[in-house]
Each structure stands twice: as structure tokens, then as C-alpha cells.
Design a protein around this motif. Structure first.
Motif, PDB file in Angstrom:
ATOM      1  N   GLY A  12     -19.279   5.823  38.940  1.00 18.72           N
ATOM      2  CA  GLY A  12     -20.189   6.964  38.918  1.00 18.72           C
ATOM      3  C   GLY A  12     -21.385   6.853  39.832  1.00 18.72           C
ATOM      4  O   GLY A  12     -21.328   6.261  40.906  1.00 18.72           O
ATOM      5  N   THR A  14     -23.127   9.903  40.226  1.00 19.21           N
ATOM      6  CA  THR A  14     -23.156  11.270  40.772  1.00 19.21           C
ATOM      7  C   THR A  14     -23.176  12.292  39.638  1.00 19.21           C
ATOM      8  O   THR A  14     -22.858  11.961  38.490  1.00 19.21           O
ATOM      9  CB  THR A  14     -21.867  11.533  41.593  1.00 19.21           C
ATOM     10  OG1 THR A  14     -20.742  11.291  40.725  1.00 19.21           O
ATOM     11  CG2 THR A  14     -21.774  10.661  42.818  1.00 19.21           C
ATOM     12  N   ARG A  52     -21.090  -0.223  32.282  1.00 21.58           N
ATOM     13  CA  ARG A  52     -21.273  -1.532  32.910  1.00 21.58           C
ATOM     14  C   ARG A  52     -22.024  -1.301  34.229  1.00 21.58           C
ATOM     15  O   ARG A  52     -21.838  -0.262  34.885  1.00 21.58           O
ATOM     16  CB  ARG A  52     -19.940  -2.246  33.143  1.00 21.58           C
ATOM     17  CG  ARG A  52     -19.050  -1.510  34.111  1.00 21.58           C
ATOM     18  CD  ARG A  52     -17.982  -2.355  34.760  1.00 21.58           C
ATOM     19  NE  ARG A  52     -18.447  -3.540  35.414  1.00 21.58           N
ATOM     20  CZ  ARG A  52     -19.056  -3.543  36.609  1.00 21.58           C
ATOM     21  NH1 ARG A  52     -19.299  -2.421  37.248  1.00 21.58           N
ATOM     22  NH2 ARG A  52     -19.424  -4.682  37.163  1.00 21.58           N
ATOM     23  N   GLY A  55     -21.923  -4.672  40.937  1.00 24.88           N
ATOM     24  CA  GLY A  55     -20.681  -4.748  41.718  1.00 24.88           C
ATOM     25  C   GLY A  55     -19.615  -5.573  41.008  1.00 24.88           C
ATOM     26  O   GLY A  55     -19.909  -6.351  40.096  1.00 24.88           O
ATOM     27  N   GLY A  57     -17.339  -7.404  42.910  1.00 22.41           N
ATOM     28  CA  GLY A  57     -16.944  -8.492  43.802  1.00 22.41           C
ATOM     29  C   GLY A  57     -15.748  -8.090  44.649  1.00 22.41           C
ATOM     30  O   GLY A  57     -14.736  -8.804  44.664  1.00 22.41           O
ATOM     31  N   GLY A  58     -15.882  -6.951  45.328  1.00 23.57           N
ATOM     32  CA  GLY A  58     -14.852  -6.518  46.282  1.00 23.57           C
ATOM     33  C   GLY A  58     -13.556  -6.076  45.621  1.00 23.57           C
ATOM     34  O   GLY A  58     -13.500  -5.896  44.401  1.00 23.57           O
ATOM     35  N   HIS A  79     -20.453   8.787  45.268  1.00 25.65           N
ATOM     36  CA  HIS A  79     -21.017   9.702  46.274  1.00 25.65           C
ATOM     37  C   HIS A  79     -20.156   9.718  47.550  1.00 25.65           C
ATOM     38  O   HIS A  79     -19.573   8.692  47.909  1.00 25.65           O
ATOM     39  CB  HIS A  79     -22.440   9.211  46.584  1.00 25.65           C
ATOM     40  CG  HIS A  79     -23.254  10.145  47.381  1.00 25.65           C
ATOM     41  ND1 HIS A  79     -23.260  10.112  48.763  1.00 25.65           N
ATOM     42  CD2 HIS A  79     -24.082  11.148  47.017  1.00 25.65           C
ATOM     43  CE1 HIS A  79     -24.079  11.047  49.199  1.00 25.65           C
ATOM     44  NE2 HIS A  79     -24.589  11.697  48.155  1.00 25.65           N
ATOM     45  N   ALA A  82     -20.616   6.796  49.742  1.00 30.67           N
ATOM     46  CA  ALA A  82     -20.371   5.439  49.210  1.00 30.67           C
ATOM     47  C   ALA A  82     -18.960   5.003  49.630  1.00 30.67           C
ATOM     48  O   ALA A  82     -18.047   4.860  48.811  1.00 30.67           O
ATOM     49  CB  ALA A  82     -20.541   5.443  47.694  1.00 30.67           C
ATOM     50  N   ALA A  83     -18.795   4.755  50.920  1.00 28.67           N
ATOM     51  CA  ALA A  83     -17.451   4.541  51.493  1.00 28.67           C
ATOM     52  C   ALA A  83     -16.839   3.200  51.087  1.00 28.67           C
ATOM     53  O   ALA A  83     -15.627   3.087  50.938  1.00 28.67           O
ATOM     54  CB  ALA A  83     -17.529   4.637  53.013  1.00 28.67           C
ATOM     55  N   GLN A  84     -17.680   2.192  50.887  1.00 32.59           N
ATOM     56  CA  GLN A  84     -17.148   0.853  50.593  1.00 32.59           C
ATOM     57  C   GLN A  84     -16.466   0.812  49.226  1.00 32.59           C
ATOM     58  O   GLN A  84     -15.338   0.325  49.097  1.00 32.59           O
ATOM     59  CB  GLN A  84     -18.292  -0.175  50.649  1.00 32.59           C
ATOM     60  CG  GLN A  84     -17.832  -1.600  50.510  1.00 32.59           C
ATOM     61  CD  GLN A  84     -16.899  -2.020  51.642  1.00 32.59           C
ATOM     62  OE1 GLN A  84     -17.268  -1.945  52.798  1.00 32.59           O
ATOM     63  NE2 GLN A  84     -15.682  -2.442  51.305  1.00 32.59           N
ATOM     64  N   ASN A  88     -12.566   0.154  48.294  1.00 31.91           N
ATOM     65  CA  ASN A  88     -12.197  -0.921  47.364  1.00 31.91           C
ATOM     66  C   ASN A  88     -11.404  -0.375  46.164  1.00 31.91           C
ATOM     67  O   ASN A  88     -10.429  -0.987  45.726  1.00 31.91           O
ATOM     68  CB  ASN A  88     -13.449  -1.625  46.818  1.00 31.91           C
ATOM     69  CG  ASN A  88     -14.198  -2.391  47.891  1.00 31.91           C
ATOM     70  OD1 ASN A  88     -13.766  -2.441  49.047  1.00 31.91           O
ATOM     71  ND2 ASN A  88     -15.321  -2.987  47.530  1.00 31.91           N
ATOM     72  N   LYS A 203     -28.176  13.712  54.867  1.00 30.45           N
ATOM     73  CA  LYS A 203     -26.746  13.401  54.913  1.00 30.45           C
ATOM     74  C   LYS A 203     -25.982  14.632  54.424  1.00 30.45           C
ATOM     75  O   LYS A 203     -26.475  15.317  53.527  1.00 30.45           O
ATOM     76  CB  LYS A 203     -26.417  12.272  53.935  1.00 30.45           C
ATOM     77  CG  LYS A 203     -27.069  10.963  54.207  1.00 30.45           C
ATOM     78  CD  LYS A 203     -26.731  10.042  53.025  1.00 30.45           C
ATOM     79  CE  LYS A 203     -27.275   8.668  53.214  1.00 30.45           C
ATOM     80  NZ  LYS A 203     -27.053   7.811  52.046  1.00 30.45           N
TER      81      LYS A 203
HETATM   82  P1  NAP Z   1     -21.135   1.485  48.774  1.00 29.90           P
HETATM   83  O1  NAP Z   1     -21.836   1.084  50.036  1.00 29.90           O
HETATM   84  O2  NAP Z   1     -19.859   2.197  48.891  1.00 29.90           O
HETATM   85  O3  NAP Z   1     -20.870   0.198  47.851  1.00 29.90           O
HETATM   86  C1  NAP Z   1     -21.473  -1.057  48.073  1.00 29.90           C
HETATM   87  C2  NAP Z   1     -21.088  -1.962  46.939  1.00 29.90           C
HETATM   88  O4  NAP Z   1     -21.778  -1.586  45.753  1.00 29.90           O
HETATM   89  C3  NAP Z   1     -19.612  -1.902  46.568  1.00 29.90           C
HETATM   90  O5  NAP Z   1     -18.826  -2.714  47.423  1.00 29.90           O
HETATM   91  C4  NAP Z   1     -19.652  -2.390  45.137  1.00 29.90           C
HETATM   92  O6  NAP Z   1     -19.863  -3.800  45.085  1.00 29.90           O
HETATM   93  C5  NAP Z   1     -20.934  -1.763  44.625  1.00 29.90           C
HETATM   94  N1  NAP Z   1     -20.738  -0.442  43.988  1.00 29.90           N
HETATM   95  C6  NAP Z   1     -20.899   0.793  44.529  1.00 29.90           C
HETATM   96  N2  NAP Z   1     -20.710   1.754  43.617  1.00 29.90           N
HETATM   97  C7  NAP Z   1     -20.405   1.109  42.459  1.00 29.90           C
HETATM   98  C8  NAP Z   1     -20.126   1.549  41.137  1.00 29.90           C
HETATM   99  N3  NAP Z   1     -20.130   2.858  40.808  1.00 29.90           N
HETATM  100  N4  NAP Z   1     -19.856   0.597  40.195  1.00 29.90           N
HETATM  101  C9  NAP Z   1     -19.877  -0.727  40.515  1.00 29.90           C
HETATM  102  N5  NAP Z   1     -20.150  -1.198  41.739  1.00 29.90           N
HETATM  103  C10 NAP Z   1     -20.410  -0.291  42.703  1.00 29.90           C
HETATM  104  O7  NAP Z   1     -22.110   2.328  47.844  1.00 29.90           O
HETATM  105  P2  NAP Z   1     -23.622   2.844  48.105  1.00 29.90           P
HETATM  106  O8  NAP Z   1     -23.599   3.857  49.195  1.00 29.90           O
HETATM  107  O9  NAP Z   1     -24.518   1.645  48.186  1.00 29.90           O
HETATM  108  O10 NAP Z   1     -23.871   3.610  46.725  1.00 29.90           O
HETATM  109  C11 NAP Z   1     -24.055   2.870  45.536  1.00 29.90           C
HETATM  110  C12 NAP Z   1     -23.892   3.808  44.349  1.00 29.90           C
HETATM  111  O11 NAP Z   1     -24.887   4.823  44.425  1.00 29.90           O
HETATM  112  C13 NAP Z   1     -22.535   4.500  44.288  1.00 29.90           C
HETATM  113  O12 NAP Z   1     -21.992   4.266  43.018  1.00 29.90           O
HETATM  114  C14 NAP Z   1     -22.823   5.968  44.543  1.00 29.90           C
HETATM  115  O13 NAP Z   1     -22.064   6.835  43.736  1.00 29.90           O
HETATM  116  C15 NAP Z   1     -24.309   6.090  44.257  1.00 29.90           C
HETATM  117  N6  NAP Z   1     -24.971   7.018  45.209  1.00 29.90           N
HETATM  118  C16 NAP Z   1     -24.892   6.760  46.546  1.00 29.90           C
HETATM  119  C17 NAP Z   1     -25.494   7.641  47.440  1.00 29.90           C
HETATM  120  C18 NAP Z   1     -25.395   7.419  48.935  1.00 29.90           C
HETATM  121  O14 NAP Z   1     -25.949   8.237  49.680  1.00 29.90           O
HETATM  122  N7  NAP Z   1     -24.719   6.375  49.398  1.00 29.90           N
HETATM  123  C19 NAP Z   1     -26.178   8.761  46.957  1.00 29.90           C
HETATM  124  C20 NAP Z   1     -26.235   8.997  45.577  1.00 29.90           C
HETATM  125  C21 NAP Z   1     -25.633   8.110  44.715  1.00 29.90           C
HETATM  126  P3  NAP Z   1     -18.652  -4.832  44.910  1.00 29.90           P
HETATM  127  O15 NAP Z   1     -17.938  -4.857  46.228  1.00 29.90           O
HETATM  128  O16 NAP Z   1     -19.308  -6.106  44.557  1.00 29.90           O
HETATM  129  O17 NAP Z   1     -17.766  -4.320  43.813  1.00 29.90           O
END
Ligand code: NAP
Length: 251
Positions: A12, A14, A52, A55, A57-58, A79, A82-84, A88, A203
Motif C-alpha cells: 500500500g 496509496t 506490517r 522492506g 529485502g528484495g 504508487h 514506486a517502480a522497484q 519485486n 510527477k
Molecule cells: P520503491 O522505490 O519502489 O521501493 C523501494 C523499496 O522500498 C522496495 O524495494 C521495498 O524494499 C520497499 N517498499 C516499497 N513499498 C513497500 C511496501 N508497500 N511494503 C514494503 N516495502 C516496500 O518505492 P518508493 O517510491 O520509495 O515508495 C515507497 C512507498 O511509498 C510505496 O509503498 C508507495 O506506494 C508509497 N508512495 C510513493 C510515492 C512516490 O512518489 N514514489 C508517492 C506516494 C506514496 P525491499 O526491497 O527491502 O522489500
């Protein structure tokens, strides 16, 4: 015959994840676990749902987690940027043969009266501001602002994010605003006018919660630097939480 309760892990962070969880909260056919990255200091957590945080862990870590917790269905409602985690999640689902669905809300589309400058990433967004100092409204979250600090032109910035960005990432001429959407059109217009904003940088997140700034920019004739979404591989996908809800009960 009683039906087996299905364990569903929802990734989540979002509005879609929140809405889907709310719609499932009284449903006895599913057991929901929400997973958050831990990116926001004070997340709004749903009641009566297991959550929970952090992360996995990949791909390997997530695969193990899915097996250990006997997850039947994985829904990636993260989001669009959140491409990574999306990569995964899809890889881990295939590896563990877990049913998978991605909720990917549609991108915003420019209309005729919009002045959008599409760019591929934040470095290009900073460059797109040009050579003359501007008054810039940044709504790109707090993690991606470093290219604006590195930019040699002394623009003035208003940076809006849920949590305050780390000091080390802040450009010299930056004011920070901590706020969480949804935002409305009248207050966005007032904000842009009060601060004499010349440029909006955002964005292409899509969705309704933060669209008001684009309508406000359109009405005031303010150009928008629009960062395009990262590419993702092909995977089972829907655009709304309601479609995900319907899909869940066909499984
Ligand atoms: P990301 O670059 O795709 O993910 C980086 C790492 O964060 C992932 O490899 C994973 O770690 C961990 N992760 C991300 N989302 C997770 C989740 N829902 N539950 C558990 N681990 C998660 O993500 P990001 O852009 O940093 O965004 C992080 C979170 O913020 C996302 O869940 C997303 O929905 C929310 N968000 C992002 C944005 C944005 O603009 N990017 C905006 C609003 C909300 P591991 O590899 O260790 O598992």
C-alpha cells in the motif's frame, strides 16, 4: 462446504490501497495484511487490519515472506512511481506462483489549454526550469529534490510534502510546506497566486487527490514541468480499486 479463507497481502501507501482495504474490512472470505514501506513518519493506518511496516529485502525476501505467511493473493497497490517494489512484487509472485494483480491508476492527460513540459526524470525537470531564476512550486515528494539543489540557477522553491525533506537535500532558496492531500482547487489557486508561482513541477501520479494543482495552474496559465512515469514490465493490471475488488472474488 465452507470456503477456505484467502490470505491477501496488499502493498500500500496509496488511496487505492486504503479504499480497497476499507471495502474488504468486513469480509470473512479474506484475511488482509497491509504492507507499508515505512516512508511516511505518521501513516494513516486502517483499523482492525494487520499491518506490517518496512522492506522485505528484495525479490528473495518478499518471496520468502509470501511462503512463510501462506499468502494466496498479492495485490500491488503502490504508487505509480514506486517502480522497484512493483518489479519485486511481480517477480516474487511469479517465483512463488502467488496470484497477482497491480492497481495502476491512469496518468493525468493534458488538455488543450494546458502548458505541460514532459520530462523523463528529476534531473531533466531541474534543467527544464531554464536559465532565468523562477518561483517554483515543487510537489514531487521529499526524496527526489536533490537535482534542484544541484541546479546552478538560483530559483526560489516552495516544496510541499507529507514529511519535511532532509536538510541536506534542500536547495538554498527553499521553503517547505508539510501537508497531506487531498487538496482543493480554491486553495491551490490561492497558494499559486499568493506566492507568485511561475512554474509547477510535479510527477504524473494521476488520481483525484492531488489533481487540483493542475486545474489551478491551467486557470492561472502557469506552465507545468511534468515528470513522466517510470516504465514497468507487462503484468496483470487494473486501474481502480473497484476492479481489484471484483477481481478478488473471481479468484
Ligand atoms: P520503491 O522505490 O519502489 O521501493 C523501494 C523499496 O522500498 C522496495 O524495494 C521495498 O524494499 C520497499 N517498499 C516499497 N513499498 C513497500 C511496501 N508497500 N511494503 C514494503 N516495502 C516496500 O518505492 P518508493 O517510491 O520509495 O515508495 C515507497 C512507498 O511509498 C510505496 O509503498 C508507495 O506506494 C508509497 N508512495 C510513493 C510515492 C512516490 O512518489 N514514489 C508517492 C506516494 C506514496 P525491499 O526491497 O527491502 O522489500
Amino acid at each position: 462446504m465452507t470456503q477456505k479463507v484467502k490470505s491477501v497481502l496488499i502493498l500500500g501507501g496509496t488511496t487505492e490501497a486504503t479504499a480497497l482495504i476499507k471495502s474488504l474490512s468486513n469480509n470473512r472470505q479474506v484475511k488482509i495484511i497491509l504492507s507499508l514501506a515505512g516512508a511516511t513518519k505518521t501513516p494513516i493506518l486502517p483499523e482492525h487490519i494487520m499491518v506490517r511496516i518496512g522492506g522485505f529485502g528484495g525479490i528473495e525476501g518478499l518471496s520468502q515472506w509470501l511462503i512463510q505467511h501462506a499468502i494466496d493473493i498479492l495485490i500491488d497497490a503502490t504508487h505509480p512511481f514506486a517502480a522497484q517494489i512493483t518489479h519485486n512484487a511481480w517477480q516474487a509472485a511469479q517465483k512463488t506462483k502467488t496470484a497477482f494483480l497491480r492497481i495502476n491508476r491512469p496518468a493525468w492527460q493534458a488538455c488543450e489549454s494546458d502548458c505541460w513540459h514532459p520530462v523523463a526524470n528529476m534531473a531533466q525537470a531541474a534543467q527544464a526550469l531554464g536559465e532565468n531564476p523562477l518561483r517554483v512550486f515543487l510537489t514531487i515528494g521529499r526524496k527526489d529534490i536533490f537535482p534542484f539543489k544541484e541546479c546552478p540557477i538560483r530559483h526560489e522553491y516552495w516544496i510541499r510534502s507529507v514529511d519535511r525533506p532532509p536538510e541536506v537535500l534542500l536547495p538554498v532558496n527553499a521553503k517547505t510546506i508539510q501537508a497531506r492531500g487531498p487538496f482543493d482547487e480554491a486553495s491551490e489557486i490561492q497558494f499559486l497566486q499568493t506566492h507568485h508561482i511561475d512554474r509547477l513541477v510535479t510527477k504524473n501520479s494521476g488520481g483525484q487527490a492531488t489533481i487540483a494543482k493542475l486545474i489551478a495552474a491551467r486557470k492561472l496559465g502557469i506552465p507545468v514541468v511534468m515528470v513522466q512515469r517510470p516504465e514497468t514490465e507487462s503484468m496483470p493490471m487494473v486501474q481502480t480499486w473497484l476492479e481489484a475488488f471484483e477481481w478478488l472474488f473471481k479468484h
